[in-house]
Design an enzyme around this catalytic site. Structure first.
Site, PDB file in Angstrom:
ATOM      1  N   ARG A 108     -43.288  22.991 -60.844  1.00 18.91           N
ATOM      2  CA  ARG A 108     -43.543  21.715 -60.455  1.00 18.91           C
ATOM      3  C   ARG A 108     -43.841  21.319 -59.164  1.00 18.91           C
ATOM      4  NH1 ARG A 108     -43.883  16.841 -63.528  1.00 18.91           N
ATOM      5  NH2 ARG A 108     -43.219  15.235 -61.847  1.00 18.91           N
ATOM      6  N   HIS A 135     -52.263  19.752 -64.770  1.00 23.70           N
ATOM      7  CA  HIS A 135     -50.915  19.138 -66.256  1.00 23.70           C
ATOM      8  C   HIS A 135     -50.912  19.891 -67.265  1.00 23.70           C
ATOM      9  CE1 HIS A 135     -47.062  17.988 -66.583  1.00 23.70           C
ATOM     10  NE2 HIS A 135     -47.658  16.801 -66.362  1.00 23.70           N
ATOM     11  N   GLN A 138     -48.590  19.613 -70.837  1.00 21.76           N
ATOM     12  CA  GLN A 138     -48.353  17.790 -70.755  1.00 21.76           C
ATOM     13  C   GLN A 138     -49.736  18.103 -71.950  1.00 21.76           C
ATOM     14  OE1 GLN A 138     -46.688  14.937 -70.195  1.00 21.76           O
ATOM     15  NE2 GLN A 138     -47.549  14.587 -72.428  1.00 21.76           N
ATOM     16  N   ASP A 231     -52.829   6.350 -66.901  1.00 20.64           N
ATOM     17  CA  ASP A 231     -52.098   7.262 -66.195  1.00 20.64           C
ATOM     18  C   ASP A 231     -51.768   6.428 -65.316  1.00 20.64           C
ATOM     19  OD1 ASP A 231     -49.786   8.951 -64.873  1.00 20.64           O
ATOM     20  OD2 ASP A 231     -51.147  10.465 -64.655  1.00 20.64           O
ATOM     21  N   CYS A 272     -49.014  10.118 -70.718  1.00 20.75           N
ATOM     22  CA  CYS A 272     -47.974  11.054 -70.100  1.00 20.75           C
ATOM     23  C   CYS A 272     -46.457  10.601 -69.398  1.00 20.75           C
ATOM     24  CB  CYS A 272     -48.585  12.118 -69.108  1.00 20.75           C
ATOM     25  SG  CYS A 272     -48.896  11.444 -67.289  1.00 20.75           S
ATOM     26  N   ARG A 316     -43.495  17.417 -75.393  1.00 21.52           N
ATOM     27  CA  ARG A 316     -43.354  19.083 -74.000  1.00 21.52           C
ATOM     28  C   ARG A 316     -42.409  19.619 -74.047  1.00 21.52           C
ATOM     29  NH1 ARG A 316     -44.139  16.749 -69.160  1.00 21.52           N
ATOM     30  NH2 ARG A 316     -44.224  18.795 -67.948  1.00 21.52           N
TER      31      ARG A 316
END
Length: 332
Positions: A108, A135, A138, A231, A272, A316
């Protein structure tokens, strides 16, 4: 035809065929069902996994660590403060060492080129837990959540992403929707239009899958949406851009009025996380004191019955479990 992902890296959904993505979704659901029944896992027994966090993490780290542990793996975590990765040793040299110690690597961080470099030089599966432009774990969790909450096949689902359509979640959604034949509208200001190469790449895939991928600034795109997604307006490390982003993106804040404009009483709200929806965080309070309301979604929407944000967060772990297990084992 049997799907075998053993030895594959998971860097972007663009690398996977629709049937392979479907396999991962079904496996994630299976692993979730087993956990809820209290059945012990062991798909990663005897495996050693490295997690590299150049960006701070909450859900991603918890999902990787818990998922790996529940399936029997041993985990090492490295961050910018506890290793020389990216500082005193080249990416290639580090990756070659990691590949001799570990069976798989989760990353990440910032640049997509780093996660690609780890995959190129380590010789073991590498999993993208987030970069500046993608991502994918996700999106797997999000697709899984959509299927849990509405009966339509994914090919009939319309997703509208509201806000900064150039960010990694917007791009990741383009890739996921293009692969799975879905309808996707990136809804935001023209000043934050997605990169044309990204749009072109997604549309090339969409031409084959029957998907629809578009960028629009007209709120008419909200009508018929099955999912409203948003987001944060400024990503990690972008605090200096907050004044400009608030001015640009406030018209695209998700409110109950936004949901009403879909004309779909079953529309889902998704995010997310983390989300700015109230003033219970230090960042939101600090920016409001400076005159900037950074809430990309209203608290009413975030807490309403159509919000499934915490189901996404739970999923997740299951989607990440599926990716790790599928790429480290030939038969499940």
């Amino acid at each position: 035809m049997k799907v075998n992902l053993e030895g594959r890296s998971f860097l972007t959904l663009m690398d996977f065929a629709p049937r392979e993505i479907r396999y991962l979704l079904d496996l994630a659901k299976e692993l979730k069902a087993k956990r809820r029944k209290g059945l012990a896992g062991g798909l990663l027994k005897g495996r050693n996994i490295l997690l590299i966090f150049e960006k701070n993490s909450t859900r991603t780290r918890c999902a990787f660590e818990t998922g790996a542990a529940e399936e029997g793996a041993c985990v090492t975590v490295l961050d910018s403060a506890s290793s020389h990765f990216g500082k005193k040793e080249s990416l290639e040299d580090s990756a070659r060492v990691f590949g001799r110690f570990y069976d798989g690597i989760g990353y990440r961080g910032f640049q997509q080129s780093v996660v690609e470099g780890l995959a190129k030089y380590s010789g073991v599966p590498v999993w993208n837990g987030l970069t500046d432009v993608d991502h994918p774990t996700q999106i797997l969790a999000d697709l899984m959540t959509i299927e849990e909450h509405q009966p339509k096949p994914l090919s009939e689902v319309k997703v509208v992403f509201c806000g900064d359509t150039r960010n990694n979640m917007s791009y990741a959604w383009m890739y996921g929707c293009a692969k799975m034949g879905m309808k996707f509208a990136a809804y935001g200001p023209e000043a934050l239009e997605p990169d044309r190469a990204v749009l072109a790449g997604a549309n090339a895939v969409a031409d084959e899958s029957g998907a629809s991928i578009s960028f629009v600034s007209d709120e008419a795109c909200l009508e018929g949406a099955d999912v409203i997604y948003t987001d944060v307006w400024a990503s990690m490390g972008e605090d200096e851009r907050i004044p400009e982003r608030v001015k640009q993106l406030s018209p695209y804040k998700v409110t109950m009025e936004t949901l009403a404009k879909t004309k779909n009483p079953e529309v889902l709200f998704m995010h997310c996380l983390p989300a700015f929806h109230d003033f219970e965080t230090g960042a939101a309070k600090e920016q409001m004191a400076r005159g900037y309301d950074i809430r990309e979604v209203s608290d009413e929407v975030f807490r309403c019955e159509r919000s499934v944000v915490f189901d996404e967060a739970e999923n997740r772990m299951h989607s990440i479990k599926a990716v790790m297990a599928a790429t480290l084992r030939s038969a499940i």
